[in-house]
Scaffold this motif. Structure first.
Motif, PDB file in Angstrom:
ATOM      1  N   LEU A 106       0.804  -1.061   0.087  1.00 22.66           N
ATOM      2  CA  LEU A 106       0.216  -0.007  -0.256  1.00 22.66           C
ATOM      3  C   LEU A 106       0.491   1.173   0.159  1.00 22.66           C
ATOM      4  N   MET A 107       2.132   1.187   0.659  1.00 26.31           N
ATOM      5  CA  MET A 107       2.476   2.437   0.110  1.00 26.31           C
ATOM      6  C   MET A 107       3.709   2.606  -0.625  1.00 26.31           C
ATOM      7  N   GLU A 108       3.118   1.800  -1.952  1.00 22.12           N
ATOM      8  CA  GLU A 108       3.861   1.965  -3.584  1.00 22.12           C
ATOM      9  C   GLU A 108       2.238   2.739  -4.304  1.00 22.12           C
ATOM     10  N   ILE A 109       1.624   3.441  -2.964  1.00 22.74           N
ATOM     11  CA  ILE A 109       0.554   4.155  -3.490  1.00 22.74           C
ATOM     12  C   ILE A 109       0.681   5.620  -2.343  1.00 22.74           C
ATOM     13  N   PRO A 110       0.490   6.573  -3.376  1.00 23.32           N
ATOM     14  CA  PRO A 110      -0.195   8.002  -2.438  1.00 23.32           C
ATOM     15  C   PRO A 110      -0.818   8.024  -0.979  1.00 23.32           C
ATOM     16  N   GLY A 111      -0.096   8.831   0.585  1.00 20.01           N
ATOM     17  CA  GLY A 111      -0.511   8.267   1.419  1.00 20.01           C
ATOM     18  C   GLY A 111      -0.434   9.378   2.212  1.00 20.01           C
ATOM     19  N   ALA A 112      -1.073   9.384   3.679  1.00 23.20           N
ATOM     20  CA  ALA A 112      -1.186  10.016   4.834  1.00 23.20           C
ATOM     21  C   ALA A 112      -1.513   9.517   6.378  1.00 23.20           C
ATOM     22  N   PHE A 113      -1.164   9.819   7.547  1.00 29.05           N
ATOM     23  CA  PHE A 113      -1.469   9.206   8.602  1.00 29.05           C
ATOM     24  C   PHE A 113      -1.174  10.113   9.307  1.00 29.05           C
ATOM     25  N   VAL A 114      -1.889   9.790  11.108  1.00 30.96           N
ATOM     26  CA  VAL A 114      -2.201   9.749  12.215  1.00 30.96           C
ATOM     27  C   VAL A 114      -1.470   8.955  13.014  1.00 30.96           C
ATOM     28  N   LEU A 115      -1.015   9.048  14.230  1.00 27.22           N
ATOM     29  CA  LEU A 115      -0.552   8.507  15.452  1.00 27.22           C
ATOM     30  C   LEU A 115      -1.366   8.770  16.584  1.00 27.22           C
ATOM     31  N   ALA A 116      -1.747   7.526  17.142  1.00 30.20           N
ATOM     32  CA  ALA A 116      -2.685   7.675  17.901  1.00 30.20           C
ATOM     33  C   ALA A 116      -2.337   6.191  19.270  1.00 30.20           C
ATOM     34  N   SER A 117      -3.396   6.581  20.532  1.00 33.28           N
ATOM     35  CA  SER A 117      -2.268   5.968  21.985  1.00 33.28           C
ATOM     36  C   SER A 117      -2.264   4.918  21.888  1.00 33.28           C
ATOM     37  N   ASN A 118      -2.588   4.043  21.326  1.00 30.20           N
ATOM     38  CA  ASN A 118      -1.918   3.331  20.861  1.00 30.20           C
ATOM     39  C   ASN A 118      -0.710   2.380  20.013  1.00 30.20           C
ATOM     40  N   ASP A 119       0.001   3.317  19.402  1.00 28.87           N
ATOM     41  CA  ASP A 119       1.353   3.423  18.698  1.00 28.87           C
ATOM     42  C   ASP A 119       1.772   4.340  19.867  1.00 28.87           C
ATOM     43  N   TYR A 120       1.410   4.982  20.465  1.00 30.42           N
ATOM     44  CA  TYR A 120       2.717   5.222  22.039  1.00 30.42           C
ATOM     45  C   TYR A 120       2.766   4.299  22.929  1.00 30.42           C
ATOM     46  N   PHE A 121       1.781   3.557  23.236  1.00 33.68           N
ATOM     47  CA  PHE A 121       1.603   2.541  24.508  1.00 33.68           C
ATOM     48  C   PHE A 121       0.841   1.482  24.275  1.00 33.68           C
ATOM     49  N   ALA A 122       1.835   0.427  25.466  1.00 34.86           N
ATOM     50  CA  ALA A 122       1.494  -0.827  25.003  1.00 34.86           C
ATOM     51  C   ALA A 122      -0.168  -0.910  25.253  1.00 34.86           C
ATOM     52  N   PRO A 123      -0.668  -2.143  25.037  1.00 33.19           N
ATOM     53  CA  PRO A 123      -1.848  -2.375  25.920  1.00 33.19           C
ATOM     54  C   PRO A 123      -2.294  -3.241  27.613  1.00 33.19           C
ATOM     55  N   ARG A 124      -2.973  -2.658  27.643  1.00 33.79           N
ATOM     56  CA  ARG A 124      -2.857  -3.414  29.127  1.00 33.79           C
ATOM     57  C   ARG A 124      -4.410  -3.473  29.741  1.00 33.79           C
ATOM     58  N   PRO A 125      -4.593  -4.825  30.699  1.00 32.04           N
ATOM     59  CA  PRO A 125      -5.567  -5.307  30.806  1.00 32.04           C
ATOM     60  C   PRO A 125      -6.459  -4.039  31.577  1.00 32.04           C
ATOM     61  N   LYS A 126      -7.956  -4.768  31.365  1.00 33.83           N
ATOM     62  CA  LYS A 126      -8.487  -2.716  32.485  1.00 33.83           C
ATOM     63  C   LYS A 126     -10.045  -3.796  32.066  1.00 33.83           C
ATOM     64  N   ASN A 127     -11.021  -3.210  32.999  1.00 34.88           N
ATOM     65  CA  ASN A 127     -12.206  -3.862  33.468  1.00 34.88           C
ATOM     66  C   ASN A 127     -13.349  -3.420  32.534  1.00 34.88           C
ATOM     67  N   PRO A 128     -13.291  -4.120  31.552  1.00 33.43           N
ATOM     68  CA  PRO A 128     -14.629  -3.052  30.428  1.00 33.43           C
ATOM     69  C   PRO A 128     -15.948  -2.505  31.209  1.00 33.43           C
ATOM     70  N   LEU A 129     -15.856  -2.591  32.321  1.00 31.17           N
ATOM     71  CA  LEU A 129     -16.812  -1.950  32.643  1.00 31.17           C
ATOM     72  C   LEU A 129     -16.848  -0.069  32.402  1.00 31.17           C
ATOM     73  N   LYS A 130     -15.430  -0.332  33.223  1.00 28.57           N
ATOM     74  CA  LYS A 130     -14.978   1.518  32.858  1.00 28.57           C
ATOM     75  C   LYS A 130     -15.573   2.005  31.474  1.00 28.57           C
ATOM     76  N   TYR A 131     -15.662   1.568  30.130  1.00 24.10           N
ATOM     77  CA  TYR A 131     -15.701   2.218  29.216  1.00 24.10           C
ATOM     78  C   TYR A 131     -17.297   2.641  28.911  1.00 24.10           C
ATOM     79  N   PHE A 132     -18.265   1.877  30.222  1.00 21.59           N
ATOM     80  CA  PHE A 132     -19.041   2.960  30.399  1.00 21.59           C
ATOM     81  C   PHE A 132     -19.453   4.251  30.990  1.00 21.59           C
ATOM     82  N   ARG A 133     -18.353   4.793  31.593  1.00 26.81           N
ATOM     83  CA  ARG A 133     -18.381   5.917  33.165  1.00 26.81           C
ATOM     84  C   ARG A 133     -17.249   6.692  31.514  1.00 26.81           C
TER      85      ARG A 133
END
Length: 307
Positions: A106-133
């Motif tokens: 795909l990088m043979e094709i013109p492109g653009a990007f932004v970075l985000a949190s999971n590019d900066y920091f590794a995932p870790r276990p989380k309580n899924p109920l926190k997403y409701f807060r």
């Protein structure tokens, strides 16, 4: 008596069996049911030829995800005019080589990007109920080698729009871009890209990983025609006839994925502003399930608006 006992026994058993079947489907099948969506976006000047944009987001790649890597690489066969990546590409310390290899065709094709949190920091276990807060304490994982990912993409000519502006010329047409860092973590610095979008360009596109309305409204006010985001995973777990349970950001549930109008037309923005939120291609390794929301990329065909 015996029928009563059997009734009380049968109901929990049936619920447990159903729950196990749903979990197996969501984790073993749907999570890897790679899907291509297609939408037309009427943002080009009347009489313009179509322009195709492949939108990728939230790969959450690990080194061993060969099926995903092969599927992403195969998207080059679509021959889009532009490729856009709206972040969260990584999900492990060893994922950069595999991610860049998947993106290589795909990088043979013109492109653009932004970075985000999971590019900066590794995932870790989380309580899924926190997403409701709406407010919860964020604890980051270990730092990831995001600079290697960034350099791998910019080294092939893709624009880094993380709190930056840029421009691509494709098929004789100019596309003006602006992008921000992860607005969910409030790393966005819109003031660095603020100001009226280039009205001499053929189309104006804004990038943000997380579709936070406060940022989307500023893009729209500056005259951008199309906004591309990710982050929500489309809800990841959706209830039929109800939709996403949560969005994990400020966007409403109804616009947690796919293409929607964001702002109405104005004299300077005759097509209005359209928003596309990708449901993304991955999950956290600690929540490897999807339900009624398969992993997906999107081919957006920009077409002429009505006069």
């Amino acid at each position: 008596m015996w029928s009563t006992v059997r009734w009380y026994t049968a109901v929990p058993t049936a619920l447990a069996t159903t729950g196990a079947a749903v979990t197996a489907y969501a984790s073993l099948y749907e999570r890897t049911r790679w899907t291509l969506r297609r939408f037309e976006v009427p943002v080009l000047a009347p009489g313009s030829a179509p322009l195709s944009v492949l939108h990728l987001s939230d790969l959450h790649m690990t080194a061993g995800q060969r099926s995903k890597q092969e599927w992403v690489a195969g998207l080059a066969e679509l021959r889009p005019d532009i490729v856009i990546n709206t972040g969260d590409s990584l999900a492990g310390h060893d994922a950069v080589p595999a991610t860049l290899q998947a993106l290589e065709p795909l990088m043979e094709i013109p492109g653009a990007f932004v970075l985000a949190s999971n590019d900066y920091f590794a995932p870790r276990p989380k309580n899924p109920l926190k997403y409701f807060r709406t407010e919860h304490k964020r604890v980051h994982g270990d730092p990831l080698p995001w600079r290697d990912l960034r350099d791998g993409m910019t080294g092939r000519g893709w624009l880094n729009l993380t709190n930056a502006k840029g421009e691509l010329k494709v098929d004789g047409r100019r596309i003006a871009f602006a992008g921000v860092d992860d607005s969910h973590l409030r790393r966005d610095r819109y003031e660095q890209v603020a100001g009226p979008a280039d009205r001499t360009a053929d189309v104006r596109i804004g990038l943000a990983h997380s579709p936070e309305p406060r940022v989307l409204d500023r893009f729209a006010a500056d005259g951008y025609d199309l906004l591309l985001c990710g982050h929500t995973h489309g809800g990841q777990l959706r209830v039929p006839f109800y939709g996403a349970l949560v969005t994990n950001c400020g966007i409403d549930r109804e616009r947690s994925r796919w293409l929607h109008p964001w702002a109405p037309p104005t004299p300077d923005r005759p097509a209005g502003t359209w928003l596309h939120v990708s449901a993304g291609l991955g999950t956290s390794p600690y929540a490897p399930v999807r339900f009624a929301c398969p992993p997906e990329a999107t081919l957006l065909t920009l077409v002429a608006r009505e006069s």
